[in-house]
Enzyme design. Sequence first.
Site, short mmCIF file in Angstrom:
data_model
loop_
_atom_site.label_atom_id
_atom_site.label_comp_id
_atom_site.label_asym_id
_atom_site.label_seq_id
_atom_site.Cartn_x
_atom_site.Cartn_y
_atom_site.Cartn_z
N GLY A 189 0.82 -1.21 0.00
CA GLY A 189 0.00 0.00 0.00
C GLY A 189 0.85 1.25 0.00
N ALA A 190 0.18 2.40 0.26
CA ALA A 190 0.83 3.72 0.15
C ALA A 190 1.49 3.82 -1.23
CB ALA A 190 1.83 3.95 1.29
N HIS A 238 2.85 4.67 -4.88
CA HIS A 238 3.50 5.82 -5.48
C HIS A 238 3.83 5.48 -6.94
CE1 HIS A 238 7.06 3.39 -4.89
NE2 HIS A 238 6.89 3.40 -3.59
N HIS A 266 5.18 1.94 -7.76
CA HIS A 266 4.13 0.92 -7.87
C HIS A 266 3.34 1.12 -9.18
CE1 HIS A 266 4.39 1.43 -3.31
NE2 HIS A 266 4.65 0.14 -3.45
N ASP A 277 13.87 -3.46 -4.77
CA ASP A 277 14.11 -4.45 -3.72
C ASP A 277 14.80 -5.64 -4.36
OD1 ASP A 277 12.50 -3.27 -1.31
OD2 ASP A 277 11.25 -3.02 -3.07
N VAL A 316 12.02 3.22 -10.13
CA VAL A 316 11.55 4.56 -10.50
C VAL A 316 12.08 5.54 -9.44
CG1 VAL A 316 9.52 6.01 -10.84
CG2 VAL A 316 9.48 3.61 -11.56
N SER A 352 7.55 4.11 -0.21
CA SER A 352 6.47 4.55 0.69
C SER A 352 7.07 5.18 1.93
CB SER A 352 5.59 3.36 1.07
OG SER A 352 5.11 2.71 -0.09
P1 AMP Z 1 6.25 -2.36 -1.36
O1 AMP Z 1 4.86 -1.81 -1.32
O2 AMP Z 1 7.30 -1.40 -0.89
O3 AMP Z 1 6.35 -3.74 -0.75
O4 AMP Z 1 6.61 -2.57 -2.90
C1 AMP Z 1 5.77 -3.34 -3.73
C2 AMP Z 1 6.48 -3.58 -5.03
O5 AMP Z 1 6.79 -2.33 -5.65
C3 AMP Z 1 7.80 -4.34 -4.86
O6 AMP Z 1 7.94 -5.25 -5.94
C4 AMP Z 1 8.81 -3.23 -4.93
O7 AMP Z 1 10.09 -3.65 -5.36
C5 AMP Z 1 8.16 -2.30 -5.94
N1 AMP Z 1 8.69 -0.95 -5.81
C6 AMP Z 1 8.78 -0.21 -4.67
N2 AMP Z 1 9.37 0.98 -4.91
C7 AMP Z 1 9.70 0.97 -6.24
C8 AMP Z 1 10.35 1.91 -7.10
N3 AMP Z 1 10.79 3.09 -6.68
N4 AMP Z 1 10.51 1.56 -8.40
C9 AMP Z 1 10.06 0.36 -8.87
N5 AMP Z 1 9.43 -0.55 -8.10
C10 AMP Z 1 9.26 -0.26 -6.80
#
Ligand code: AMP
Length: 284
Positions: free
Chosen positions: A32-33, A35, A38, A152, A178, A188
Amino acid sequence: MTQLVHTRADLREVLAGREGDQQKVGVVMTMGALHAGHRELVHVARARCAVVVVTVFLNPLQFAPSEDLSRYPKTLDDDVALCEQEGVDVVFAPAVEEVYPAGRPQVQVHAGPLGDVLEGASRPGHFDGVLTVVAKLLNLTRPDVAYFGQKDAQQLLLIARMVQDLNFPVEVDAVPTVRDPDGLALSSRNMYLTDDDRHAALSLSRALFAGVAEEAAGADAVRRAAHAVLDAEPSIALDYLALVDPATLAEVPDDDAGPALLAVAARVGTTRLIDNVPISLRDR
Ligand code: AMP
């Protein structure tokens, strides 16, 4: 029209009507949260799949008691609005009890040695929690393709390993990181940063790009260039800077050639941030 569902039963029902007929199902898993990072994952999934499912689940299993689970931003209405804009078919946002009806699962996925280094060394058990929920969400959403961010990188590697080692019938696709125009990787957790923190946080991406600029000069030069940037920023507490083999996560020797990963983790104010870039070490 995006359908928001909260239960496994409702998820099954909305997906039942869409699966079959060779319709490719893509999933983007998030906490969530949402951006623009995502959004990019969703965008790629939308371009390649007939049905796109986004999961929004803040997984307690991957947070240690001392970590930021309770303050992690929750913005479900905005998340659904973003998904709506991107043409997502289904948002699955289950409660913790829906994912873990019997509490902490007795049987969990163990990440193995790749889960013990870098992020895993700082966050013991973190990747077991990640892989366990990813396995569950794959079983619940049954996608053809699952999209994860390079942001990640260790998580991506471990998920690809789990899918390979345990024969999950899914393709794992990676999406590049990104960044904001100033270089900061979107996260987030950036919402926690004060203006001063945000300024200091830029040293992470600057260090990585300084490393990239030295890739033709070899591993030692890459490490030194990145460290020089980090050393010049007293307001961050460096956790690690590592130049590793992207498949084994082992530190690369100084005379190494080929692909590597330059990864950094640091605490900025009260916020722990991570970032990484691919490095191409030249034969010299
Ligand atoms: P999270 O909500 O932080 O668990 O991220 C969900 C998915 O979005 C994961 O596969 C992350 O690697 C991806 N993600 C998070 N931040 C970025 C970013 N800045 N650029 C590309 N993918 C991202």
